[in-house]
Design a protein around this motif. Structure first.
Motif, PDB file in Angstrom:
ATOM      1  N   SER A  62       0.852  -1.177   0.000  1.00  0.00           N
ATOM      2  CA  SER A  62       0.000   0.000   0.000  1.00  0.00           C
ATOM      3  C   SER A  62       0.894   1.235   0.000  1.00  0.00           C
ATOM      4  O   SER A  62       1.593   1.496   0.974  1.00  0.00           O
ATOM      5  N   ILE A  63       0.894   1.983  -1.095  1.00  0.00           N
ATOM      6  CA  ILE A  63       1.705   3.194  -1.206  1.00  0.00           C
ATOM      7  C   ILE A  63       0.801   4.399  -1.004  1.00  0.00           C
ATOM      8  O   ILE A  63      -0.179   4.579  -1.735  1.00  0.00           O
ATOM      9  N   THR A  64       1.106   5.195   0.013  1.00  0.00           N
ATOM     10  CA  THR A  64       0.340   6.405   0.290  1.00  0.00           C
ATOM     11  C   THR A  64       1.319   7.556   0.526  1.00  0.00           C
ATOM     12  O   THR A  64       2.521   7.346   0.649  1.00  0.00           O
ATOM     13  N   GLY A  65       0.798   8.747   0.613  1.00  0.00           N
ATOM     14  CA  GLY A  65       1.643   9.907   0.829  1.00  0.00           C
ATOM     15  C   GLY A  65       2.313   9.914   2.188  1.00  0.00           C
ATOM     16  O   GLY A  65       3.495  10.209   2.323  1.00  0.00           O
ATOM     17  N   HIS A  66       1.528   9.563   3.224  1.00  0.00           N
ATOM     18  CA  HIS A  66       2.029   9.672   4.600  1.00  0.00           C
ATOM     19  C   HIS A  66       1.752   8.423   5.420  1.00  0.00           C
ATOM     20  O   HIS A  66       1.829   8.473   6.644  1.00  0.00           O
ATOM     21  N   GLY A  67       1.435   7.308   4.796  1.00  0.00           N
ATOM     22  CA  GLY A  67       1.165   6.069   5.522  1.00  0.00           C
ATOM     23  C   GLY A  67      -0.323   5.803   5.660  1.00  0.00           C
ATOM     24  O   GLY A  67      -1.140   6.719   5.586  1.00  0.00           O
ATOM     25  N   ARG A  68      -0.672   4.553   5.867  1.00  0.00           N
ATOM     26  CA  ARG A  68      -2.079   4.149   5.958  1.00  0.00           C
ATOM     27  C   ARG A  68      -2.794   4.791   7.143  1.00  0.00           C
ATOM     28  O   ARG A  68      -3.976   5.048   7.085  1.00  0.00           O
ATOM     29  N   ARG A  69      -2.072   5.043   8.235  1.00  0.00           N
ATOM     30  CA  ARG A  69      -2.713   5.649   9.410  1.00  0.00           C
ATOM     31  C   ARG A  69      -3.036   7.122   9.181  1.00  0.00           C
ATOM     32  O   ARG A  69      -3.874   7.678   9.874  1.00  0.00           O
ATOM     33  N   ALA A  70      -2.360   7.740   8.261  1.00  0.00           N
ATOM     34  CA  ALA A  70      -2.613   9.148   7.923  1.00  0.00           C
ATOM     35  C   ALA A  70      -3.222   9.231   6.531  1.00  0.00           C
ATOM     36  O   ALA A  70      -2.920  10.131   5.761  1.00  0.00           O
ATOM     37  N   ALA A  71      -4.091   8.292   6.223  1.00  0.00           N
ATOM     38  CA  ALA A  71      -4.613   8.145   4.861  1.00  0.00           C
ATOM     39  C   ALA A  71      -5.455   9.320   4.384  1.00  0.00           C
ATOM     40  O   ALA A  71      -5.678   9.467   3.191  1.00  0.00           O
ATOM     41  N   LEU A  72      -5.919  10.153   5.291  1.00  0.00           N
ATOM     42  CA  LEU A  72      -6.680  11.316   4.852  1.00  0.00           C
ATOM     43  C   LEU A  72      -5.769  12.405   4.306  1.00  0.00           C
ATOM     44  O   LEU A  72      -6.225  13.317   3.629  1.00  0.00           O
ATOM     45  N   ARG A  73      -4.480  12.324   4.591  1.00  0.00           N
ATOM     46  CA  ARG A  73      -3.513  13.297   4.072  1.00  0.00           C
ATOM     47  C   ARG A  73      -3.044  12.824   2.706  1.00  0.00           C
ATOM     48  O   ARG A  73      -2.469  11.755   2.585  1.00  0.00           O
ATOM     49  N   THR A  74      -3.288  13.605   1.697  1.00  0.00           N
ATOM     50  CA  THR A  74      -2.819  13.249   0.362  1.00  0.00           C
ATOM     51  C   THR A  74      -1.431  13.826   0.146  1.00  0.00           C
ATOM     52  O   THR A  74      -0.987  14.721   0.865  1.00  0.00           O
TER      53      THR A  74
END
Length: 192
Positions: A62-74
């Protein structure tokens, strides 16, 4: 063409039940899943990465901007790099302005390819170890890890950029959907 020649192209209509069933079927048969979606978006499609990993030895990246726990932050490549401190510097104030200017980027959208390379290496490592992993790859965290090297640490030669020749053409979007889903016995369209 450089990135996708020789690959199959599948496109699904995820607003339909049939498209979501096809996605679930593809995920259920994958050894490695690499995605860059917010967990909430996947949940809306009926996809639960943690449940998939718990059920079988899949490697889920899972690649996100700031991690899965901060998934609301793009995040995008440049702002994720800045969040991780991976910048060439901060220019001084200009024309008597007390405020410094914005960051000097060390490369264009550098957090994207760095996170991709990190994800690929980690996925292969965990797959070779037997699977059963949910890997949380944060672009900002990868950038922060790369920013840990002192400035100017590289002292070797740098090769000039060179164009690569294409080895073929990428398939049109969705060109292989029916064949891939038929091979997997997944219904992509219509009823059951």
């Amino acid at each position: 063409d450089l990135l996708h020649a020789g690959q199959q192209s599948v496109a699904l209509e995820l607003s339909t039940a049939a498209g979501r069933r096809a996605l679930a079927g593809l995920v259920a048969r994958a050894d490695i899943v690499i995605e860059a979606s917010r967990p909430r978006a996947l949940a809306q499609l009926g996809v639960d990465a943690a449940a998939e990993v718990a059920a079988r030895p899949v490697v889920w990246v899972s690649i996100t901007g700031h991690g899965r726990r901060a998934a609301l932050r793009t995040a995008f490549g440049d702002d994720a790099a800045v969040a991780g401190g991976l910048v060439a510097g901060w220019p001084a104030a200009i024309d008597g302005d007390d405020e410094p200017g914005g960051p000097w980027f060390c490369a264009d959208a550098v957090a994207d390819p760095l996170a991709g390379l990190t994800a690929a290496v980690a996925a292969l490592d965990r797959w070779q170890a037997g699977g059963g992993w949910l890997l949380d790859v944060s672009m900002a965290a990868v950038a922060a890890g790369c920013a840990g090297r002192p400035a100017g640490a590289w002292r070797g030669p740098v090769a000039p950029p060179r164009a690569r020749a294409t080895t073929g053409a990428a398939r049109p979007l969705g060109a292989d959907t029916d064949a891939v889903l038929a091979d997997l016995h997944v219904c992509a369209r219509g009823g059951s």
